[in-house]
Design an enzyme around this catalytic site. Structure first.
Site, mmCIF file in Angstrom:
data_model
loop_
_atom_site.group_PDB
_atom_site.id
_atom_site.type_symbol
_atom_site.label_atom_id
_atom_site.label_comp_id
_atom_site.label_asym_id
_atom_site.label_seq_id
_atom_site.Cartn_x
_atom_site.Cartn_y
_atom_site.Cartn_z
ATOM 1 N N ASP A 16 6.322 -9.260 8.148
ATOM 2 C CA ASP A 16 7.061 -10.460 7.721
ATOM 3 C C ASP A 16 7.558 -11.257 8.929
ATOM 4 O O ASP A 16 7.843 -10.680 9.981
ATOM 5 C CB ASP A 16 8.247 -10.025 6.836
ATOM 6 C CG ASP A 16 8.822 -11.184 6.035
ATOM 7 O OD1 ASP A 16 8.123 -12.201 5.862
ATOM 8 O OD2 ASP A 16 9.975 -11.064 5.573
ATOM 9 N N HIS A 33 0.757 -17.529 10.802
ATOM 10 C CA HIS A 33 -0.183 -16.596 10.164
ATOM 11 C C HIS A 33 -1.358 -16.294 11.090
ATOM 12 O O HIS A 33 -1.812 -15.161 11.191
ATOM 13 C CB HIS A 33 -0.703 -17.171 8.841
ATOM 14 C CG HIS A 33 0.371 -17.358 7.810
ATOM 15 N ND1 HIS A 33 1.332 -16.408 7.558
ATOM 16 C CD2 HIS A 33 0.639 -18.393 6.968
ATOM 17 C CE1 HIS A 33 2.139 -16.856 6.607
ATOM 18 N NE2 HIS A 33 1.752 -18.049 6.238
ATOM 19 N N SER A 61 1.460 -10.580 -1.441
ATOM 20 C CA SER A 61 2.079 -9.947 -2.604
ATOM 21 C C SER A 61 1.788 -10.737 -3.877
ATOM 22 O O SER A 61 1.394 -11.901 -3.816
ATOM 23 C CB SER A 61 3.593 -9.851 -2.399
ATOM 24 O OG SER A 61 4.189 -11.122 -2.549
ATOM 25 N N GLU A 63 3.876 -11.957 -5.600
ATOM 26 C CA GLU A 63 4.851 -13.058 -5.601
ATOM 27 C C GLU A 63 4.434 -14.183 -4.647
ATOM 28 O O GLU A 63 4.931 -15.303 -4.760
ATOM 29 C CB GLU A 63 6.240 -12.540 -5.190
ATOM 30 C CG GLU A 63 6.941 -11.700 -6.248
ATOM 31 C CD GLU A 63 6.294 -10.338 -6.470
ATOM 32 O OE1 GLU A 63 5.801 -9.733 -5.495
ATOM 33 O OE2 GLU A 63 6.262 -9.885 -7.630
ATOM 34 N N ASN A 64 3.551 -13.877 -3.702
ATOM 35 C CA ASN A 64 3.179 -14.900 -2.721
ATOM 36 C C ASN A 64 2.370 -16.053 -3.333
ATOM 37 O O ASN A 64 2.209 -17.108 -2.700
ATOM 38 C CB ASN A 64 2.428 -14.283 -1.526
ATOM 39 C CG ASN A 64 3.311 -13.479 -0.599
ATOM 40 O OD1 ASN A 64 2.888 -12.490 -0.012
ATOM 41 N ND2 ASN A 64 4.569 -13.897 -0.440
ATOM 42 N N GLU A 198 10.466 7.238 5.100
ATOM 43 C CA GLU A 198 11.474 6.819 6.068
ATOM 44 C C GLU A 198 11.323 5.307 6.223
ATOM 45 O O GLU A 198 10.205 4.791 6.275
ATOM 46 C CB GLU A 198 11.232 7.496 7.425
ATOM 47 C CG GLU A 198 11.408 8.995 7.399
ATOM 48 C CD GLU A 198 12.848 9.425 7.124
ATOM 49 O OE1 GLU A 198 13.773 8.698 7.540
ATOM 50 O OE2 GLU A 198 13.039 10.482 6.481
HETATM 51 C C1 IPE Z 1 6.582 -9.645 1.749
HETATM 52 O O1 IPE Z 1 7.016 -10.756 2.474
HETATM 53 C C2 IPE Z 1 5.115 -9.739 1.480
HETATM 54 C C3 IPE Z 1 4.240 -9.638 2.644
HETATM 55 C C4 IPE Z 1 4.605 -9.374 3.870
HETATM 56 C C5 IPE Z 1 2.850 -9.839 2.357
HETATM 57 P P1 IPE Z 1 7.669 -12.020 1.760
HETATM 58 O O2 IPE Z 1 8.033 -12.957 2.828
HETATM 59 O O3 IPE Z 1 6.769 -12.513 0.695
HETATM 60 O O4 IPE Z 1 8.947 -11.364 1.077
HETATM 61 P P2 IPE Z 1 10.263 -12.023 0.502
HETATM 62 O O5 IPE Z 1 9.823 -13.185 -0.329
HETATM 63 O O6 IPE Z 1 11.091 -12.462 1.662
HETATM 64 O O7 IPE Z 1 10.914 -10.932 -0.266
HETATM 65 C C1 IPE Z 2 4.627 -12.816 6.173
HETATM 66 O O1 IPE Z 2 5.264 -13.863 6.818
HETATM 67 C C2 IPE Z 2 3.212 -13.152 5.796
HETATM 68 C C3 IPE Z 2 2.976 -13.249 4.353
HETATM 69 C C4 IPE Z 2 3.860 -13.046 3.416
HETATM 70 C C5 IPE Z 2 1.627 -13.607 3.963
HETATM 71 P P1 IPE Z 2 6.008 -15.020 6.015
HETATM 72 O O2 IPE Z 2 5.028 -16.097 5.745
HETATM 73 O O3 IPE Z 2 6.691 -14.461 4.821
HETATM 74 O O4 IPE Z 2 7.058 -15.490 7.092
HETATM 75 P P2 IPE Z 2 8.553 -15.929 6.841
HETATM 76 O O5 IPE Z 2 9.235 -14.811 6.107
HETATM 77 O O6 IPE Z 2 8.503 -17.184 6.035
HETATM 78 O O7 IPE Z 2 9.097 -16.129 8.217
HETATM 79 MG MG MG Z 3 8.584 -13.724 4.526
#
Ligand code: IPE
Ligand code: IPE
Ligand code: MG
Length: 232
Positions: A16, A33, A61, A63-64, A198
């Site tokens: 993340d 990314h 995810s 949710e993404n 863990e």
């Molecule tokens: C979790 O990260 C999913 C991945 C790393 C693929 P998100 O950025 O989507 O999680 P939330 O929305 O902060 O919980």
């Molecule tokens: C994780 O990074 C990658 C995916 C969820 C695909 P984010 O895109 O969630 O990065 P932040 O959380 O917005 O910084």
């Molecule tokens: Mg994120």
């Protein structure tokens, strides 16, 4: 170097912080990314070299899908390009790639690429690399229940046999789950499998994550006492 520590059999990583990394630099989220993919490459290689047997990476995810169409589309194209480029290196390092998640909502070009990478690396046995793509822990559990119901028999399900219906069937639970990017939550990742993992949270944004920090986390893990409910 060469300091002895016990490497987890299975490590899982919530990668993340790509978006914030880019924002800090005045760049588009997509640049974060892109940088993130380079880190994946290095961490996968390091894991296999440390002797890890399973590495699970949370890439997208359930949710993404709530992100903009542009970002989702960019991510899928980035996965496909990265996977295709990476196949020779996976073969060289004897790493087998496996995808966990429900592929059915994914675009066809992504499904084809997943199948191709899976076929190309199927014979490798040094490490299994699970890519969690369109993965959701709740959906995984609900799908497992539906599979069991569809068998239509009065099968007695135990905690162990239930695992055979999860995407990670046949694999050990993650010993260690690392989340970069500062958030302290699982975000629907490996809900059943993480019961005794863990957990390690670092503020480092995924594109800034290094092999050095990874090694420090693995060493921290190896010092932890895993009691599994027992008294010491
Ligand atoms: C979790 O990260 C999913 C991945 C790393 C693929 P998100 O950025 O989507 O999680 P939330 O929305 O902060 O919980
Ligand atoms: C994780 O990074 C990658 C995916 C969820 C695909 P984010 O895109 O969630 O990065 P932040 O959380 O917005 O910084
Ligand atoms: Mg994120």
């Amino acid at each position: 170097m060469n300091e002895k520590f016990s490497v987890p059999v299975h490590t899982a990583i919530i990668m993340d912080g790509n978006g914030r990394w880019a924002k800090k630099r005045g760049l588009k989220r997509t640049e974060g990314h892109k940088k993130g993919v380079e880190i994946v490459r290095r961490i996968v290689k390091a894991s296999a070299d440390y002797g890890m047997k399973f590495l699970t990476l949370y890439a997208f995810s359930t949710e993404n899908w709530r992100r903009s169409k542009e970002e989702v589309n960019f991510l899928f194209h980035l996965f496909v390009t990265a996977i295709n480029e990476y196949i020779p290196e996976l073969k060289e390092n004897k790493i087998k790639i496996n995808f966990i998640g429900d592929p059915s909502p994914l675009p066809d070009f992504v499904k084809r690429s997943i199948q191709h990478a899976f076929n190309e690396t199927a014979g490798n046995d040094r490490m299994i690399l699970n890519i969690a793509l369109d993965y959701g822990g709740r959906r995984e559990i609900v799908q497992a229940v539906n599979k069991i119901l569809s068998l239509g028999k009065k099968a007695k399900i135990t905690e162990e046999t239930f695992k055979n219906f999860l995407y990670t069937a046949g694999q050990p639970d993650p010993d260690l789950i690392i989340r970069t990017g500062g958030e302290k939550r699982l975000s629907n990742f490996l809900l059943y499998q993480s019961a005794y993992s863990e957990l390690f949270f670092t503020d480092t944004l995924w594109p800034d994550f290094t092999e050095k920090e990874y090694l420090e986390i693995l060493k921290d893990y190896s010092k932890r006492e895993r009691r599994f409910g027992k008294a010491t």
